[in-house]
Design a protein around this motif. Sequence first.
Motif, short mmCIF file in Angstrom:
data_model
loop_
_atom_site.label_atom_id
_atom_site.label_comp_id
_atom_site.label_asym_id
_atom_site.label_seq_id
_atom_site.Cartn_x
_atom_site.Cartn_y
_atom_site.Cartn_z
N ARG A 38 22.08 -15.01 26.06
CA ARG A 38 22.84 -14.77 24.86
C ARG A 38 22.03 -14.09 23.94
O ARG A 38 20.73 -14.21 23.56
CB ARG A 38 22.96 -16.42 24.44
CG ARG A 38 23.82 -17.02 25.12
CD ARG A 38 24.15 -18.45 24.28
NE ARG A 38 25.01 -18.33 23.16
CZ ARG A 38 26.17 -17.74 22.98
NH1 ARG A 38 27.06 -17.80 24.15
NH2 ARG A 38 26.90 -17.73 21.76
N ALA B 249 20.83 -17.99 20.91
CA ALA B 249 20.30 -16.84 21.21
C ALA B 249 19.04 -16.88 21.96
O ALA B 249 18.24 -17.91 21.77
CB ALA B 249 19.94 -15.86 20.12
N ALA C 249 20.29 -11.83 20.71
CA ALA C 249 20.04 -11.77 19.45
C ALA C 249 21.02 -12.02 18.57
O ALA C 249 22.03 -11.26 18.55
CB ALA C 249 18.85 -11.04 19.07
N GLY C 250 21.04 -12.93 17.51
CA GLY C 250 22.20 -13.15 16.33
C GLY C 250 23.15 -14.07 16.83
O GLY C 250 23.92 -14.45 15.90
N LYS C 251 23.38 -14.43 17.80
CA LYS C 251 24.11 -15.39 18.59
C LYS C 251 23.69 -16.89 18.59
O LYS C 251 22.59 -17.11 18.65
CB LYS C 251 24.91 -15.21 19.83
CG LYS C 251 25.93 -13.99 19.70
CD LYS C 251 26.63 -13.82 21.07
CE LYS C 251 27.86 -12.72 21.20
NZ LYS C 251 28.73 -12.70 22.26
N HIS C 252 24.67 -18.05 18.47
CA HIS C 252 24.15 -19.15 18.56
C HIS C 252 23.54 -19.57 19.68
O HIS C 252 23.86 -18.67 20.90
CB HIS C 252 25.59 -20.09 18.42
CG HIS C 252 25.28 -21.54 18.70
ND1 HIS C 252 25.91 -22.32 19.47
CD2 HIS C 252 24.34 -22.38 18.24
CE1 HIS C 252 25.44 -23.62 19.67
NE2 HIS C 252 24.65 -23.51 18.56
N GLN D 247 23.87 -7.92 26.61
CA GLN D 247 23.25 -9.19 27.28
C GLN D 247 22.42 -8.89 28.41
O GLN D 247 22.56 -7.92 29.19
CB GLN D 247 24.29 -10.29 27.52
CG GLN D 247 25.06 -10.00 29.05
CD GLN D 247 26.19 -9.16 28.72
OE1 GLN D 247 26.21 -7.93 28.02
NE2 GLN D 247 27.50 -9.41 29.59
#
Length: 317
Positions: free
Chosen positions: A25, A32, A27-30, A102
């Motif tokens: 996942r 991550a 960076a910046g996503k839930h 990703q």
Amino acid sequence: MDQAPLHVLAGALCDREGRVLLAERPAGKHLAGLWEFPGGKREPGETPLVALARELDEELGIALVEAAPLIRVPWRYHERALLLDAWCVTQWRGAPRSLEGQGLRWCLPMQADPATLAPADRAILQALRLPPHYLITPAEVLPAERDFWFERIGHAIEAGERMLQLRLPLWPRESVREFAASLLPLARAHAAQLLLNADIEGARVLGIGVHLTGAQLATLGERPLPLQQIVGASCHDAAQLAQALRLDVDFATLSPVAATASHPQAQPLGWSNFQELAEAAAMPVYALGGMVPAQLAQAQLAGAQGVAGIRGFWSAS
């Protein structure tokens, strides 16, 4: 009023070497930095397979050719409920590549570290790792029958069985541990899992799995073994399945599906009740109680990982 669960598709791409593809996942996503199986949410009007095909095209640039249901994982992240609908993808066109920034990596399921996966995806990994059959030794086996059962278990492992529980209540605990230790070289040579019934400390010392009883489920507050050692649990209802999930077990047996000679007083669940409980369990579940290997397809249609058994399995091995 609660929102309907978000329906999310996940594809477990399995190559000819038995490896699966994991995506990191960004960076910046839930979540991550954690790894997951590629996929995404189903759009209105899409069937699950259409949604999965679209997501794999958008994320990896591949065209889905063949996939089969693997496991459905109901989960909740904070306020949002989701249904993670995982499929085993065995054929596709094109070479998977990162189209959304990703990270990607191929690995054998047994070599993946569950701790590095997003929590909901760990059940998918376990479904990929676990075999369709789970053999349990008969409770009436006597210590004097040790050599006979050593040979019989060895034959089952050599014939392809990959998970066996040593449930030997008539044996001294140390004798069961010694028996397990003597079987370990053969089991490891064939990538088979051995589990001790209820003996957490013995499993910890030997580096093998444990199968928790219903009584143990009620007393434990956390997973009793590291993630590298498999933990199963005996369950009979929704409350026990929920407790097993809280303990982060790898799988459960749910019983009795049918009437059994060993527990004649127990009311059978039947396939309809089994399916309802198994699909809400968020972990792989084996059908137990009156099962034989020939019922595998029926069990899987009802949402089971596979079938577990005692008498009906050893007579077939």
